[in-house]
Write an enzyme that holds these catalytic residues in place. Structure first.
Site, PDB file in Angstrom:
ATOM      1  N   ASP A 238      -3.920  -0.051   6.466  1.00  7.80           N
ATOM      2  CA  ASP A 238      -4.285   0.955   7.480  1.00  7.80           C
ATOM      3  C   ASP A 238      -4.899   0.281   8.702  1.00  7.80           C
ATOM      4  O   ASP A 238      -4.668   0.698   9.836  1.00  7.80           O
ATOM      5  CB  ASP A 238      -5.269   1.974   6.899  1.00  7.80           C
ATOM      6  CG  ASP A 238      -4.601   2.880   5.881  1.00  7.80           C
ATOM      7  OD1 ASP A 238      -3.365   3.046   5.939  1.00  7.80           O
ATOM      8  OD2 ASP A 238      -5.317   3.433   5.018  1.00  7.80           O
ATOM      9  N   GLN A 268     -11.079  -7.160   8.571  1.00  8.88           N
ATOM     10  CA  GLN A 268     -11.331  -5.995   7.706  1.00  8.88           C
ATOM     11  C   GLN A 268     -11.467  -6.398   6.239  1.00  8.88           C
ATOM     12  O   GLN A 268     -12.334  -5.883   5.537  1.00  8.88           O
ATOM     13  CB  GLN A 268     -10.196  -4.973   7.899  1.00  8.88           C
ATOM     14  CG  GLN A 268     -10.526  -3.563   7.449  1.00  8.88           C
ATOM     15  CD  GLN A 268     -10.144  -3.303   5.984  1.00  8.88           C
ATOM     16  OE1 GLN A 268      -9.474  -4.121   5.350  1.00  8.88           O
ATOM     17  NE2 GLN A 268     -10.575  -2.165   5.469  1.00  8.88           N
TER      18      GLN A 268
END
Ligand SMILES: Nc1ncnc2c1ncn2[C@@H]1O[C@H](COP(=O)(O)OP(=O)(O)OP(=O)(O)O)[C@@H](O)[C@H]1O
Length: 291
Positions: A238, A268
């Site tokens: 994502d 991330q």
């Protein structure tokens, strides 16, 4: 240029347990946290933190104030998020000490939204805007068709993989993004090679092996995964897709956008959490410059 992200909004409840419960067993959790989740909300947060102007299209239920506040706090425009009867989408995520998990997802409002207000909202798009969407809602094909009809660039993350949804949406997609497992599932389900799909570009992410861009008539682009210390890879896909859309919305060419997305995802995965771990534009750009 705005990224219109049409997708799921969930409230994710994480429980830390010594072991996953057996049938009939009751367990006390040793830790608990709540995070904004859902692939749509994750991608909106990823794109907004990466520097895009983002509008989210989706739905929450009566208990959705917390999710709405979390999206607003990220600077995501929520004017077209519907409030429907019943519960907001949510997930119960049980984590044991070995990193194993069991997950329950209840789609809630994500599958109860009305199509008309979304189509009405899309009358305000600029031709150059981008639509970003995934598979955790109803109406993906209708929204993608409307977006393409308005001249928007459509970026579709075919996850979670559902072949019926993918077949319905593909005619209205410019850029199709999949991880390696989803790409294998699509290859197995189709009679045609990827080159013959009715899309302009196919992006395949391969975890620690990096990601590739394939578009008809141009050389393939491969970006290696950047070296990093992995803490939690949940939401890496994502993050990559949201950052890719953000980069395109800021005018990047495919090779630049792929590098930007790979740098975002490398940051991330070095942090705990999903939407909470999405990096900001300045830190992504710093990493791009130093690699
Ligand atoms: N170990 C890693 N080191 C550096 N970058 C990584 C690593 N794992 C993932 N990434 C980055 O994240 C991108 C997306 O990862 P991946 O292909 O695993 O997506 P995904 O399976 O959709 O992720 P998830 O389901 O965990 O959200 C990769 O293309 C890569 O750029």
């Amino acid at each position: 240029m705005t990224v219109w992200c049409f997708g799921s909004i969930n409230i994710d409840h994480f429980y830390n347990l010594g072991h996953l419960p057996a049938p009939g067993e009751t367990l006390a959790a040793s830790g608990y946290r709540v995070e904004l989740g859902g692939k749509g909300a994750n991608q909106s947060v990823a794109a907004a933190r990466a520097g895009a102007s983002v509008r989210h299209l989706g739905a929450i239920g009566a208990d959705g104030d917390r999710a709405l506040a979390a999206l607003l706090a990220e600077g995501v425009n929520c004017d077209y998020i519907q409030r429907v009867d019943g519960a907001t989408g949510h997930a119960v995520i049980m984590l044991d000490q070995n990193g194993e998990n069991s997950i329950i997802i209840e789609a809630g409002a994500n599958r109860k939204m009305a199509l008309e207000p979304i189509l009405a909202a899309m009358e305000q798009v600029d031709l150059a805007d981008i639509l970003l969407l995934q598979n955790e809602t109803a109406f993906q094909a209708e929204i993608a068709e409307a977006a393409m009809g308005r001249g928007m660039e459509v970026i579709y993350s075919a996850a979670p993989f559902e072949i019926a949804a993918v077949r319905a949406v593909l005619p209205y997609v410019n850029t199709l993004v999949m991880n390696a497992v989803e790409a294998a599932q699509l290859r197995a389900a189709l009679d045609v090679p990827f080159e013959d799909l009715p899309v302009e570009a196919v992006v395949i992410t391969r975890g620690a092996e990096g990601a590739s861009w394939h578009a008809r008539g141009t050389p393939d682009i491969f970006v290696p995964a950047l070296p990093t210390t992995v803490v939690d890879t949940t939401g890496a896909g994502d993050c990559f897709t949201g950052a890719l859309a953000a980069s395109f919305s800021m005018g990047a060419a495919p090779d630049e956008a792929m590098q930007f997305a790979a740098a975002a995802a490398a940051i991330q995965v070095s942090r705990p959490g999903t939407s909470a771990a999405m990096p900001r534009r300045a830190e992504i750009e710093r990493l791009v410059l130093t690699t």
